[in-house]
Design a protein around this motif. Structure first.
Motif, short mmCIF file in Angstrom:
data_model
loop_
_atom_site.label_atom_id
_atom_site.label_comp_id
_atom_site.label_asym_id
_atom_site.label_seq_id
_atom_site.Cartn_x
_atom_site.Cartn_y
_atom_site.Cartn_z
N ASP A 162 -24.08 -0.10 -34.16
CA ASP A 162 -25.47 0.01 -34.60
C ASP A 162 -26.43 -0.10 -33.42
OD1 ASP A 162 -25.06 -0.04 -37.61
OD2 ASP A 162 -24.04 -1.91 -37.02
N LEU A 163 -25.95 -0.66 -32.32
CA LEU A 163 -26.73 -0.79 -31.11
C LEU A 163 -25.77 -0.75 -29.93
CD1 LEU A 163 -29.55 -1.46 -29.80
CD2 LEU A 163 -28.86 -3.87 -29.94
N TYR A 164 -26.10 0.06 -28.92
CA TYR A 164 -25.26 0.15 -27.72
C TYR A 164 -26.02 -0.44 -26.53
CZ TYR A 164 -21.89 3.07 -30.15
OH TYR A 164 -20.92 3.54 -31.02
N LEU A 165 -25.28 -1.09 -25.65
CA LEU A 165 -25.85 -1.70 -24.46
C LEU A 165 -25.23 -1.08 -23.21
CD1 LEU A 165 -25.59 -5.50 -25.43
CD2 LEU A 165 -27.45 -3.90 -25.97
N LEU A 166 -26.05 -0.83 -22.21
CA LEU A 166 -25.60 -0.41 -20.88
C LEU A 166 -26.36 -1.26 -19.87
CD1 LEU A 166 -25.54 3.50 -21.11
CD2 LEU A 166 -23.57 2.06 -20.58
N LYS A 167 -25.78 -2.35 -19.45
CA LYS A 167 -26.46 -3.23 -18.51
C LYS A 167 -25.93 -3.01 -17.10
CE LYS A 167 -27.21 -7.97 -17.10
NZ LYS A 167 -26.67 -9.35 -17.15
N ARG A 168 -26.84 -2.67 -16.19
CA ARG A 168 -26.51 -2.49 -14.78
C ARG A 168 -25.36 -1.50 -14.59
NH1 ARG A 168 -30.70 -3.91 -11.75
NH2 ARG A 168 -31.03 -6.15 -11.49
N ILE A 169 -25.36 -0.43 -15.37
CA ILE A 169 -24.33 0.60 -15.27
C ILE A 169 -24.89 1.85 -14.62
CG2 ILE A 169 -22.70 2.05 -16.52
CD1 ILE A 169 -21.99 -0.92 -16.50
N LEU A 170 -25.99 2.36 -15.14
CA LEU A 170 -26.48 3.66 -14.69
C LEU A 170 -26.89 3.65 -13.22
CD1 LEU A 170 -28.48 4.98 -17.77
CD2 LEU A 170 -26.06 5.22 -17.22
N HIS A 171 -27.33 2.49 -12.71
CA HIS A 171 -27.76 2.48 -11.31
C HIS A 171 -26.58 2.64 -10.34
CE1 HIS A 171 -27.33 -2.07 -10.08
NE2 HIS A 171 -26.33 -1.68 -10.83
N ASP A 172 -25.35 2.55 -10.84
CA ASP A 172 -24.18 2.74 -10.00
C ASP A 172 -23.83 4.22 -9.79
OD1 ASP A 172 -23.63 0.04 -9.60
OD2 ASP A 172 -22.37 -0.10 -11.39
N TRP A 173 -24.45 5.12 -10.56
CA TRP A 173 -23.94 6.48 -10.62
C TRP A 173 -25.04 7.51 -10.38
CZ3 TRP A 173 -18.83 6.28 -10.67
CH2 TRP A 173 -18.22 5.13 -11.20
N SER A 174 -24.61 8.70 -9.94
CA SER A 174 -25.53 9.82 -9.74
C SER A 174 -26.07 10.30 -11.08
CB SER A 174 -24.80 10.98 -9.05
OG SER A 174 -23.84 11.55 -9.94
N ASP A 175 -27.09 11.15 -11.02
CA ASP A 175 -27.68 11.67 -12.26
C ASP A 175 -26.63 12.36 -13.12
OD1 ASP A 175 -30.08 10.67 -11.38
OD2 ASP A 175 -31.03 12.63 -11.07
N GLU A 176 -25.81 13.22 -12.51
CA GLU A 176 -24.82 13.96 -13.29
C GLU A 176 -23.80 13.01 -13.92
OE1 GLU A 176 -25.09 17.06 -14.12
OE2 GLU A 176 -26.94 17.09 -12.96
N GLU A 177 -23.40 11.98 -13.17
CA GLU A 177 -22.45 11.00 -13.72
C GLU A 177 -23.10 10.18 -14.83
OE1 GLU A 177 -19.66 10.09 -9.81
OE2 GLU A 177 -21.76 9.45 -9.82
N CYS A 178 -24.39 9.87 -14.69
CA CYS A 178 -25.10 9.16 -15.75
C CYS A 178 -25.16 9.99 -17.03
CB CYS A 178 -26.53 8.82 -15.30
SG CYS A 178 -26.63 7.48 -14.11
N VAL A 179 -25.38 11.28 -16.89
CA VAL A 179 -25.42 12.15 -18.06
C VAL A 179 -24.07 12.15 -18.77
CG1 VAL A 179 -25.64 14.57 -18.80
CG2 VAL A 179 -27.32 13.57 -17.22
N ARG A 180 -22.98 12.09 -18.02
CA ARG A 180 -21.65 12.01 -18.63
C ARG A 180 -21.47 10.70 -19.40
NH1 ARG A 180 -17.25 12.61 -14.24
NH2 ARG A 180 -15.94 12.18 -16.06
N ILE A 181 -21.91 9.59 -18.81
CA ILE A 181 -21.79 8.29 -19.48
C ILE A 181 -22.65 8.27 -20.74
CG2 ILE A 181 -22.24 5.82 -19.28
CD1 ILE A 181 -21.77 6.19 -16.22
N LEU A 182 -23.89 8.70 -20.60
CA LEU A 182 -24.78 8.72 -21.76
C LEU A 182 -24.28 9.70 -22.82
CD1 LEU A 182 -28.20 8.65 -19.88
CD2 LEU A 182 -27.30 6.85 -21.37
#
Length: 344
Positions: A245-265
């Motif tokens: 019902d709720l997803y958390l991403l804490k201190r994850i996206l800043h580790d990765w490039s934009d393209e890699e962030c799009v894959r995670i998201l």
């Protein structure tokens, strides 16, 4: 002939270091912090001030050298030094103890580790070529290196858990978490944030998702949250647990490039239904270039990984490319902010 009473003793009105001078000594300061952390000097001062000779006798160190290091760190507020040449702990120095809540001892060892030092040496080349200094030094990406280096992986996980421990309650207190449902913490490490969420909302359930070797050492098995959590191991580039019902991403996206962030998201969006909320907990840089403490962290990201710190506008672009809409950005009393997004 001048006598000792004629010699200047007050440096503050004799010489004021320039900002450049202070920056040039940065590597010396961090090495001094590592020295006292490695030898647990703060722990040895827990019961009160002691001389460098007493500390050295207890720890098998060279007293004159130890005194010089402590004098430097006293000048920067981690220790006190009195007229009897005894050293004590300041409030800031207490964080270097291993036996206090919110201890930053593991963080000090992590940020002064050889991995970080070798990567920092490569910053001039990064400015010239755009390459990642850690990968240039070790010939392998940072997280791939941790995967085959158990000792350094343990140092990293412990340091990250120590950093998170200081902010988890502040983050949880800054957002109206739902009273019931399921929270999925993606890349949640050992589960410190999820534990804080479940401790606050007694009817919530949680799923901790991260690398199998990381979640195997989780901190969720406590009476306060008993029966309301599960642990899953996997790769957030491929898929994440569905049904949240709720997803958390804490201190994850800043580790990765934009393209890699799009894959995670994108993996989170595939697991979520329309209207499901996502909280990205990361530093948010100002758009106008104003000073911000996360600017220093951004250089750490440049040293180690493909990621970076971002502005709210840059996060909004990542969300729109991944099937999410940014609703709002909430500040917290700690460094990261909370970006609330919604699956569309």
């Amino acid at each position: 002939m001048a006598t000792s009473s004629d010699l200047p003793t007050g440096p503050t009105d004799q010489f004021t270091p320039s900002p450049l001078n202070q920056l040039l000594y940065g590597h010396i300061h961090s090495a001094a912090v590592r020295a006292v952390a490695e030898h647990h000097i703060a722990d040895r001062l827990a019961d009160g001030p002691r001389t460098a000779e007493q500390l050295a006798a207890d720890s098998g160190l060279h007293a004159p050298s130890l005194r010089r290091v402590l004098r430097l760190l006293a000048m920067h507020g981690l220790f006190t030094q009195d007229e009897k040449d005894t050293f004590g702990l300041t409030d800031a120095g207490q964080a270097l103890r291993t036996d206090v809540p919110g201890s930053q001892h593991a963080v000090a060892l992590l940020f002064t580790d050889e991995m970080f030092r070798r990567a920092a040496v490569g910053i001039p080349d990064a400015v010239r070529t755009g390459t990642t200094p850690f990968e240039a030094a070790y010939q392998v990406p940072f997280f791939d290196h941790l995967a085959v280096s158990p000792g350094e992986r343990e140092l990293f996980d412990t340091g990250m858990a120590s950093m998170s421990g200081r902010t988890d309650d502040l983050i949880v207190g800054s957002y109206p978490f739902p009273a019931e449902g399921t929270v999925v913490d993606v890349g949640g490490g050992r589960g410190g944030l999820l534990h804080a969420v479940l401790r606050r909302e007694r009817a919530l359930h949680g799923v901790l998702f991260d690398r199998p070797d990381t979640v195997s050492d989780h901190v969720l098995d406590t009476e306060e949250v008993r029966g309301r959590w599960s642990v899953r191991g996997g790769d957030f580039f491929s898929s994440v647990p569905s049904g949240g019902d709720l997803y958390l991403l804490k201190r994850i996206l800043h580790d990765w490039s934009d393209e890699e962030c799009v894959r995670i998201l994108g993996a989170v969006r595939e697991a979520a239904t329309p209207g499901t909320r996502l909280l990205v907990i990361d530093s948010v840089l100002p758009d106008n270039g104003d000073p911000h403490p996360a600017v220093e962290l951004d250089i750490v990201m440049m040293m180690l990984v493909t990621g970076r710190e971002r502005t709210a506008r840059e996060f909004e672009d990542l969300f729109s490319r991944s099937g999410f809409r940014l609703n709002r950005v909430l500040p917290t009393p700690s460094l990261p902010s909370i970006l609330e997004a919604e699956a569309v």
